[in-house]
Design a protein around this motif. Structure first.
Motif, short mmCIF file in Angstrom:
data_model
loop_
_atom_site.label_atom_id
_atom_site.label_comp_id
_atom_site.label_asym_id
_atom_site.label_seq_id
_atom_site.Cartn_x
_atom_site.Cartn_y
_atom_site.Cartn_z
N MET A 1 0.84 -1.21 0.00
CA MET A 1 0.00 0.00 0.00
C MET A 1 0.88 1.25 0.00
O MET A 1 1.91 1.30 0.65
CB MET A 1 -0.90 0.00 1.24
CG MET A 1 -1.88 1.18 1.31
SD MET A 1 -2.98 1.06 2.72
CE MET A 1 -4.01 -0.31 2.20
N THR A 2 0.46 2.28 -0.72
CA THR A 2 1.22 3.52 -0.80
C THR A 2 1.22 4.25 0.53
O THR A 2 0.20 4.40 1.19
CB THR A 2 0.61 4.45 -1.87
OG1 THR A 2 0.58 3.76 -3.11
CG2 THR A 2 1.43 5.70 -2.02
N ASP A 3 2.41 4.72 0.94
CA ASP A 3 2.53 5.46 2.18
C ASP A 3 1.92 6.85 2.00
O ASP A 3 2.16 7.53 1.00
CB ASP A 3 4.00 5.59 2.57
CG ASP A 3 4.16 6.15 3.97
OD1 ASP A 3 3.92 7.36 4.15
OD2 ASP A 3 4.53 5.38 4.86
N ALA A 4 1.13 7.29 3.00
CA ALA A 4 0.44 8.57 2.90
C ALA A 4 1.40 9.74 2.74
O ALA A 4 1.09 10.72 2.07
CB ALA A 4 -0.45 8.78 4.12
N ALA A 5 2.57 9.63 3.36
CA ALA A 5 3.51 10.76 3.33
C ALA A 5 4.02 11.04 1.93
O ALA A 5 4.46 12.15 1.63
CB ALA A 5 4.67 10.49 4.28
N SER A 6 3.98 10.05 1.04
CA SER A 6 4.49 10.24 -0.31
C SER A 6 3.39 10.48 -1.33
O SER A 6 3.64 10.53 -2.53
CB SER A 6 5.31 9.01 -0.72
OG SER A 6 4.48 7.86 -0.77
N THR A 7 2.16 10.65 -0.87
CA THR A 7 1.01 10.82 -1.76
C THR A 7 0.81 12.29 -2.09
O THR A 7 0.61 13.11 -1.19
CB THR A 7 -0.26 10.26 -1.10
OG1 THR A 7 -0.04 8.90 -0.74
CG2 THR A 7 -1.43 10.36 -2.05
N PRO A 8 0.83 12.68 -3.37
CA PRO A 8 0.67 14.10 -3.71
C PRO A 8 -0.76 14.60 -3.52
O PRO A 8 -0.97 15.75 -3.14
CB PRO A 8 1.10 14.15 -5.17
CG PRO A 8 0.85 12.78 -5.70
CD PRO A 8 1.12 11.85 -4.55
N ASN A 9 -1.76 13.78 -3.82
CA ASN A 9 -3.16 14.20 -3.72
C ASN A 9 -3.77 13.59 -2.46
O ASN A 9 -4.39 12.53 -2.51
CB ASN A 9 -3.93 13.76 -4.96
CG ASN A 9 -3.42 14.44 -6.21
OD1 ASN A 9 -3.20 15.65 -6.22
ND2 ASN A 9 -3.22 13.68 -7.26
N ARG A 10 -3.57 14.26 -1.36
CA ARG A 10 -3.97 13.70 -0.08
C ARG A 10 -5.45 13.96 0.20
O ARG A 10 -6.02 14.95 -0.23
CB ARG A 10 -3.10 14.26 1.05
CG ARG A 10 -1.64 13.84 0.93
CD ARG A 10 -0.80 14.48 2.01
NE ARG A 10 -0.73 15.92 1.83
CZ ARG A 10 -0.32 16.78 2.77
NH1 ARG A 10 0.00 16.32 3.96
NH2 ARG A 10 -0.27 18.06 2.52
N VAL A 11 -6.04 13.04 0.94
CA VAL A 11 -7.48 13.07 1.21
C VAL A 11 -7.72 13.10 2.71
O VAL A 11 -7.14 12.30 3.46
CB VAL A 11 -8.17 11.83 0.60
CG1 VAL A 11 -9.66 11.83 0.93
CG2 VAL A 11 -7.95 11.79 -0.91
N ALA A 12 -8.60 13.99 3.14
CA ALA A 12 -8.97 14.10 4.55
C ALA A 12 -10.48 14.03 4.70
O ALA A 12 -11.22 14.55 3.87
CB ALA A 12 -8.45 15.40 5.15
N LEU A 13 -10.91 13.39 5.77
CA LEU A 13 -12.33 13.33 6.13
C LEU A 13 -12.49 13.89 7.53
O LEU A 13 -11.84 13.43 8.47
CB LEU A 13 -12.83 11.89 6.08
CG LEU A 13 -14.23 11.61 6.63
CD1 LEU A 13 -15.29 12.46 5.95
CD2 LEU A 13 -14.57 10.12 6.52
N VAL A 14 -13.34 14.91 7.66
CA VAL A 14 -13.61 15.53 8.96
C VAL A 14 -15.02 15.17 9.39
O VAL A 14 -16.00 15.64 8.78
CB VAL A 14 -13.44 17.07 8.89
CG1 VAL A 14 -13.70 17.69 10.27
CG2 VAL A 14 -12.04 17.44 8.38
N PHE A 15 -15.14 14.35 10.40
CA PHE A 15 -16.45 14.03 10.96
C PHE A 15 -16.89 15.21 11.83
O PHE A 15 -16.21 15.58 12.78
CB PHE A 15 -16.38 12.76 11.81
CG PHE A 15 -16.11 11.51 11.04
CD1 PHE A 15 -17.15 10.80 10.46
CD2 PHE A 15 -14.82 11.04 10.90
CE1 PHE A 15 -16.91 9.64 9.74
CE2 PHE A 15 -14.56 9.87 10.19
CZ PHE A 15 -15.60 9.17 9.61
N GLY A 16 -18.05 15.76 11.50
CA GLY A 16 -18.51 16.94 12.23
C GLY A 16 -17.78 18.18 11.75
O GLY A 16 -17.18 18.90 12.55
#
Length: 246
Positions: A1-16
């Motif tokens: 699996m690709t490490d998040a630190a090396s991902t250019p298009n990062r994705v975030a989910l904010v609950f609330g």
């Protein structure tokens, strides 16, 4: 699996993420370059305003209705985010409810609601998010400084739920450490939100700095915990409350 630190298009989910601290965090993460999904339960207008503001600044955002007392809706929000933007790099669990009352006056309905959203909902959000998160990702919960000191009569149940979050984070950090996923908890003190709108003056008097916090100040800390430079911090609860519990 690709490490998040090396991902250019990062994705975030904010609950609330439609109001207050959650909205400020969603906006800040968008500024940091994340594609941001945010959940709401009762104010679609506020959620769409946040998403529109992110879009107006060149970011990408998605507002999703999801009741944080409902495990199925939580999981569905994660799935919708991943379907739209890709695997998660960051999950911020901000959704929470506050009901005040002394132990002899708290209703069972209010007790059950706080347990459902503030504890069960946090667990379900972490569990669902972790299952769709890249290795090296970040999970941030929003607790409360009341986990350390209740502060006033009538806050015992709320404080109990936030103390549970602080304890949960310690264990989950160990569970997810093999994947390089960090898990940390922010414990704000009195902050300018809808939840505190009718008691800001009284709260400010209780804080050594003689003011309440701003949502953007909490968002700045969340930004650090969501970022690449925080990779050696996990299982921590960080209090940001103007010195209230010193």
């Amino acid at each position: 699996m690709t490490d998040a630190a090396s991902t250019p298009n990062r994705v975030a989910l904010v609950f609330g993420g439609s109001r207050g601290i959650g909205a400020a965090i969603a906006m800040r993460l968008a500024e940091d370059g994340f594609r941001v999904a945010l959940t709401y339960v009762s104010r679609p207008d506020k959620a769409e305003d946040v998403a529109a503001a992110i879009g107006a600044r060149g970011g990408k955002a998605l507002a999703i209705r999801a009741d944080s007392a409902d495990a199925v809706e939580i999981a569905a929000a994660v799935d919708r985010t991943v379907d739209r933007f890709g695997p998660l790099d960051v999950a911020v669990v901000n959704a929470g409810v506050l009901r005040l009352g002394t132990v002899d006056a708290v209703s069972i309905e209010d007790l059950d609601l706080m347990l459902a959203v503030n504890i069960r909902g946090v667990f379900c959000a972490i569990q669902s998010a972790a299952s769709r998160m890249r290795d090296g990702g970040r999970i941030v919960t929003i607790g409360s400084n009341t986990a350390v000191r209740t502060g006033t009569a009538g806050g015992s149940v709320y404080a109990m739920t936030k103390a549970a979050v602080a304890a949960l984070v310690k264990g989950v950090a160990l569970d997810l450490a093999p994947r390089g996923i960090t898990v940390n908890n922010i414990q704000p003190g009195p902050t300018e939100t809808d939840m505190t709108a009718d008691m800001l003056s009284r709260l400010a008097d209780m804080v050594p700095l003689k003011r309440v916090g701003r949502p953007d100040e909490i968002a700045a800390l969340a930004s650090y915990l969501a970022g690449r430079q925080s990779g050696y911090m996990t299982g921590s609860s960080l209090t940001i409350d103007g010195g209230y519990i010193l």
